[in-house]
Design a protein around this motif. Structure first.
Motif, PDB file in Angstrom:
ATOM      1  N   HIS A   6       0.751  -1.362   0.037  1.00 46.76           N
ATOM      2  CA  HIS A   6       0.084  -0.145  -0.004  1.00 46.76           C
ATOM      3  C   HIS A   6       0.854   1.332   0.119  1.00 46.76           C
ATOM      4  CE1 HIS A   6      -3.342  -2.932   0.704  1.00 46.76           C
ATOM      5  NE2 HIS A   6      -2.547  -3.051   2.190  1.00 46.76           N
ATOM      6  N   PRO A   7       1.656   1.653  -1.029  1.00 48.85           N
ATOM      7  CA  PRO A   7       2.541   2.626  -1.155  1.00 48.85           C
ATOM      8  C   PRO A   7       1.624   4.005  -1.242  1.00 48.85           C
ATOM      9  CG  PRO A   7       2.410   1.807  -3.297  1.00 48.85           C
ATOM     10  CD  PRO A   7       1.747   0.860  -2.220  1.00 48.85           C
ATOM     11  N   LEU A   8       2.270   5.220  -1.182  1.00 47.19           N
ATOM     12  CA  LEU A   8       1.797   6.468  -1.286  1.00 47.19           C
ATOM     13  C   LEU A   8       1.740   6.580  -2.713  1.00 47.19           C
ATOM     14  CD1 LEU A   8       3.497   8.779   1.175  1.00 47.19           C
ATOM     15  CD2 LEU A   8       1.060   8.200   1.265  1.00 47.19           C
ATOM     16  N   PRO A   9       1.172   7.595  -3.443  1.00 44.20           N
ATOM     17  CA  PRO A   9       0.812   7.753  -4.824  1.00 44.20           C
ATOM     18  C   PRO A   9       2.277   7.466  -5.649  1.00 44.20           C
ATOM     19  CG  PRO A   9      -0.528   9.252  -3.836  1.00 44.20           C
ATOM     20  CD  PRO A   9       0.062   8.324  -2.711  1.00 44.20           C
ATOM     21  N   MET A  93      10.059  12.158  -1.914  1.00 38.89           N
ATOM     22  CA  MET A  93      11.417  11.608  -2.539  1.00 38.89           C
ATOM     23  C   MET A  93      11.001  10.520  -3.591  1.00 38.89           C
ATOM     24  SD  MET A  93      14.472  11.323  -2.631  1.00 38.89           S
ATOM     25  CE  MET A  93      15.118  12.282  -1.147  1.00 38.89           C
ATOM     26  N   GLN A  94      11.185  10.394  -4.734  1.00 38.05           N
ATOM     27  CA  GLN A  94      11.141   9.351  -5.934  1.00 38.05           C
ATOM     28  C   GLN A  94      11.991   8.168  -5.259  1.00 38.05           C
ATOM     29  OE1 GLN A  94      13.614  10.185  -9.121  1.00 38.05           O
ATOM     30  NE2 GLN A  94      12.321   8.729 -10.530  1.00 38.05           N
ATOM     31  N   ASN A  95      11.344   7.161  -5.636  1.00 38.41           N
ATOM     32  CA  ASN A  95      11.674   5.767  -5.417  1.00 38.41           C
ATOM     33  C   ASN A  95      11.727   5.522  -3.873  1.00 38.41           C
ATOM     34  OD1 ASN A  95      12.149   4.991  -8.094  1.00 38.41           O
ATOM     35  ND2 ASN A  95      14.072   6.270  -8.017  1.00 38.41           N
ATOM     36  N   SER A  96      10.700   5.487  -3.138  1.00 42.90           N
ATOM     37  CA  SER A  96      10.835   5.517  -1.752  1.00 42.90           C
ATOM     38  C   SER A  96      11.499   4.245  -1.491  1.00 42.90           C
ATOM     39  CB  SER A  96       9.301   5.129  -1.388  1.00 42.90           C
ATOM     40  OG  SER A  96       9.400   5.248   0.210  1.00 42.90           O
ATOM     41  N   GLY A  97      12.275   4.302  -0.251  1.00 39.42           N
ATOM     42  CA  GLY A  97      13.025   3.187   0.225  1.00 39.42           C
ATOM     43  C   GLY A  97      14.490   3.535  -0.213  1.00 39.42           C
ATOM     44  N   GLU A 183      15.776  -4.117  -6.236  1.00 36.63           N
ATOM     45  CA  GLU A 183      14.768  -4.910  -5.635  1.00 36.63           C
ATOM     46  C   GLU A 183      13.556  -3.772  -5.037  1.00 36.63           C
ATOM     47  OE1 GLU A 183      16.003  -7.162  -2.352  1.00 36.63           O
ATOM     48  OE2 GLU A 183      17.193  -8.842  -3.811  1.00 36.63           O
ATOM     49  N   LEU A 184      14.089  -2.818  -4.364  1.00 36.00           N
ATOM     50  CA  LEU A 184      13.091  -1.992  -3.829  1.00 36.00           C
ATOM     51  C   LEU A 184      12.334  -0.963  -5.061  1.00 36.00           C
ATOM     52  CD1 LEU A 184      15.417  -0.287  -0.995  1.00 36.00           C
ATOM     53  CD2 LEU A 184      13.098  -1.719  -0.875  1.00 36.00           C
ATOM     54  N   TRP A 185      12.969  -0.715  -6.142  1.00 43.16           N
ATOM     55  CA  TRP A 185      12.483   0.084  -7.110  1.00 43.16           C
ATOM     56  C   TRP A 185      11.315  -1.125  -7.811  1.00 43.16           C
ATOM     57  CZ3 TRP A 185      13.793  -1.725 -12.375  1.00 43.16           C
ATOM     58  CH2 TRP A 185      12.994  -1.004 -13.302  1.00 43.16           C
ATOM     59  N   ARG A 186      11.741  -2.122  -7.923  1.00 41.53           N
ATOM     60  CA  ARG A 186      10.807  -3.162  -8.710  1.00 41.53           C
ATOM     61  C   ARG A 186       9.265  -3.255  -7.612  1.00 41.53           C
ATOM     62  NH1 ARG A 186      12.815  -5.589 -13.070  1.00 41.53           N
ATOM     63  NH2 ARG A 186      15.054  -5.813 -13.424  1.00 41.53           N
ATOM     64  N   ALA A 187       9.686  -3.314  -6.629  1.00 41.66           N
ATOM     65  CA  ALA A 187       8.586  -3.397  -5.540  1.00 41.66           C
ATOM     66  C   ALA A 187       7.874  -2.241  -5.505  1.00 41.66           C
ATOM     67  CB  ALA A 187       8.941  -3.884  -4.266  1.00 41.66           C
ATOM     68  N   GLY A 188       8.341  -1.060  -5.588  1.00 39.83           N
ATOM     69  CA  GLY A 188       7.686   0.208  -5.303  1.00 39.83           C
ATOM     70  C   GLY A 188       7.319   0.997  -6.528  1.00 39.83           C
ATOM     71  N   ALA A 189       8.381   1.844  -7.209  1.00 37.78           N
ATOM     72  CA  ALA A 189       7.867   2.806  -8.287  1.00 37.78           C
ATOM     73  C   ALA A 189       7.382   1.843  -9.610  1.00 37.78           C
ATOM     74  CB  ALA A 189       9.126   3.576  -8.448  1.00 37.78           C
ATOM     75  N   LEU A 190       8.419   1.167  -9.940  1.00 37.41           N
ATOM     76  CA  LEU A 190       8.037   0.182 -11.043  1.00 37.41           C
ATOM     77  C   LEU A 190       6.635  -0.566 -10.817  1.00 37.41           C
ATOM     78  CD1 LEU A 190       8.476  -0.971 -13.937  1.00 37.41           C
ATOM     79  CD2 LEU A 190       9.973  -2.690 -12.772  1.00 37.41           C
ATOM     80  N   ARG A 195       0.746  -1.533 -12.241  1.00 29.65           N
ATOM     81  CA  ARG A 195      -0.572  -1.671 -11.669  1.00 29.65           C
ATOM     82  C   ARG A 195      -1.220  -0.383 -12.486  1.00 29.65           C
ATOM     83  NH1 ARG A 195       1.547  -2.436  -6.444  1.00 29.65           N
ATOM     84  NH2 ARG A 195       1.600   0.048  -6.150  1.00 29.65           N
ATOM     85  N   THR A 196      -0.889   0.627 -12.944  1.00 24.75           N
ATOM     86  CA  THR A 196      -1.754   1.537 -13.611  1.00 24.75           C
ATOM     87  C   THR A 196      -2.050   1.001 -15.168  1.00 24.75           C
ATOM     88  OG1 THR A 196      -0.984   3.407 -12.480  1.00 24.75           O
ATOM     89  CG2 THR A 196      -1.731   3.949 -14.529  1.00 24.75           C
ATOM     90  N   GLY A 197      -0.936   0.327 -15.741  1.00 26.26           N
ATOM     91  CA  GLY A 197      -0.844  -0.146 -16.871  1.00 26.26           C
ATOM     92  C   GLY A 197      -2.030  -1.286 -16.833  1.00 26.26           C
ATOM     93  N   ALA A 198      -2.038  -2.126 -15.958  1.00 27.44           N
ATOM     94  CA  ALA A 198      -3.140  -3.169 -15.901  1.00 27.44           C
ATOM     95  C   ALA A 198      -4.514  -2.703 -15.597  1.00 27.44           C
ATOM     96  CB  ALA A 198      -2.587  -4.013 -14.765  1.00 27.44           C
ATOM     97  N   GLN A 199      -4.504  -1.604 -15.059  1.00 29.77           N
ATOM     98  CA  GLN A 199      -5.985  -1.145 -14.698  1.00 29.77           C
ATOM     99  C   GLN A 199      -6.481  -0.356 -16.039  1.00 29.77           C
ATOM    100  OE1 GLN A 199      -4.905   1.516 -11.547  1.00 29.77           O
ATOM    101  NE2 GLN A 199      -4.953   0.138 -10.041  1.00 29.77           N
ATOM    102  N   LEU A 200      -5.585   0.261 -16.790  1.00 28.41           N
ATOM    103  CA  LEU A 200      -5.867   0.717 -18.068  1.00 28.41           C
ATOM    104  C   LEU A 200      -6.331  -0.212 -19.336  1.00 28.41           C
ATOM    105  CD1 LEU A 200      -2.987   3.348 -18.656  1.00 28.41           C
ATOM    106  CD2 LEU A 200      -5.417   3.999 -18.113  1.00 28.41           C
ATOM    107  N   ASP A 201      -5.547  -1.430 -19.063  1.00 34.75           N
ATOM    108  CA  ASP A 201      -5.977  -2.703 -19.702  1.00 34.75           C
ATOM    109  C   ASP A 201      -7.298  -3.143 -19.464  1.00 34.75           C
ATOM    110  OD1 ASP A 201      -3.463  -2.610 -21.064  1.00 34.75           O
ATOM    111  OD2 ASP A 201      -2.689  -4.113 -19.951  1.00 34.75           O
ATOM    112  N   ALA A 202      -7.479  -2.970 -17.982  1.00 35.16           N
ATOM    113  CA  ALA A 202      -8.897  -3.635 -17.634  1.00 35.16           C
ATOM    114  C   ALA A 202     -10.056  -2.648 -18.099  1.00 35.16           C
ATOM    115  CB  ALA A 202      -8.927  -3.743 -16.127  1.00 35.16           C
TER     116      ALA A 202
END
Length: 248
Positions: A6-9, A93-97, A183-190, A195-202
């Motif tokens: 549940h990250p921030l935007p 801060m970009q790329n939290s963590g 690892e942190l980038w893949r789990a967070g910003a990426l 998720r946005t891409g998947a939502q647009l597809d849906a």
């Protein structure tokens, strides 16, 4: 595998800073000059006044900060928060963590930067709070200013050599951390972007079922008065927001 459910935007990091009131060798009150290697940082000023001093390929800048102003700086930009009177900012801060995992290098003198063990010892704090931590944070700030002033003087004289040498030294210091950052980038910003891409597809497919997963979240600071790089820091130790600092 890192999971940030549940990250921030945009999986940004969030903290609040009250710039240090400590006077440095050049008579200026403020924080520890440093740069980030892969994270863009933004200051949203919520009160008081001051400035942020920056070193970049464009040279030296002194950007005024006052309530309502926003300043941000790309990776590689040396920045120093300067106190002008109760300066308070919200930091995005970009790329939290990643900063908490070491994506921040102080402008220590070259001999310190050249020795990873010595650098780590001078960058570390002995505790998270208390007089001993404050004294160490002040020593760390003073050492960073000691290395920063020659970089600034050289840039003002038209010589970017020392600044570029500092960037190279910073990159060498953090190279071993890149697998963890990835690892942190893949789990967070990426993951947030995907998720946005998947939502647009849906939505395009006429299937809004993912909206059933909607929730609201809230949190307050988990620590107040921590010693950050630029000032006293209010932290949110949420997954994907402000993790406990592993680089200090």
């Amino acid at each position: 595998m890192v999971s940030l459910p549940h990250p921030l935007p945009g999986a940004v990091g969030l903290s609040h800073l009250n710039a240090y009131p400590w006077e440095a060798a050049d008579g200026v009150c403020g924080g520890s000059p440093h740069l980030h290697l892969v994270c863009t940082e933004a200051y949203v000023v919520t009160g008081g006044e001051g400035a942020v001093q920056t070193l970049s390929p464009d040279g030296y800048r002194d950007i005024p900060l006052r309530a309502g102003s926003v300043a941000w700086f790309a990776p590689g930009t040396v920045h120093r928060m300067v106190q002008g009177g109760d300066l308070r900012v919200t930091v995005l801060m970009q790329n939290s963590g990643l900063p908490e995992a070491g994506d921040a290098v102080f402008t220590f003198p070259p001999d310190v930067l050249a020795d990873p063990e010595r650098y780590a010892a001078r960058a570390a704090l002995p505790a998270r709070s208390g007089p001993e931590a404050e004294a160490a944070a002040r020593r760390r700030r003073d050492l960073a200013v000691e290395g920063y002033l020659p970089l600034r003087e050289a840039l003002l004289a038209g010589d970017n050599g020392p600044y570029l040498a500092f960037q190279r030294a910073a990159a060498r210091l953090v190279r071993h951390r890149v697998p963890r950052w990835r690892e942190l980038w893949r789990a967070g910003a990426l993951a947030a972007a995907e998720r946005t891409g998947a939502q647009l597809d849906a939505l395009e497919a006429g299937d809004p079922a993912y909206l059933a997963e909607s929730r609201a979240f809230d949190a307050g600071p988990s620590r107040r008065g921590g010693f950050g790089m630029c000032g006293l820091r209010e932290e949110y130790e949420l997954p994907g927001t402000t993790l406990a600092h592993q680089g200090e």
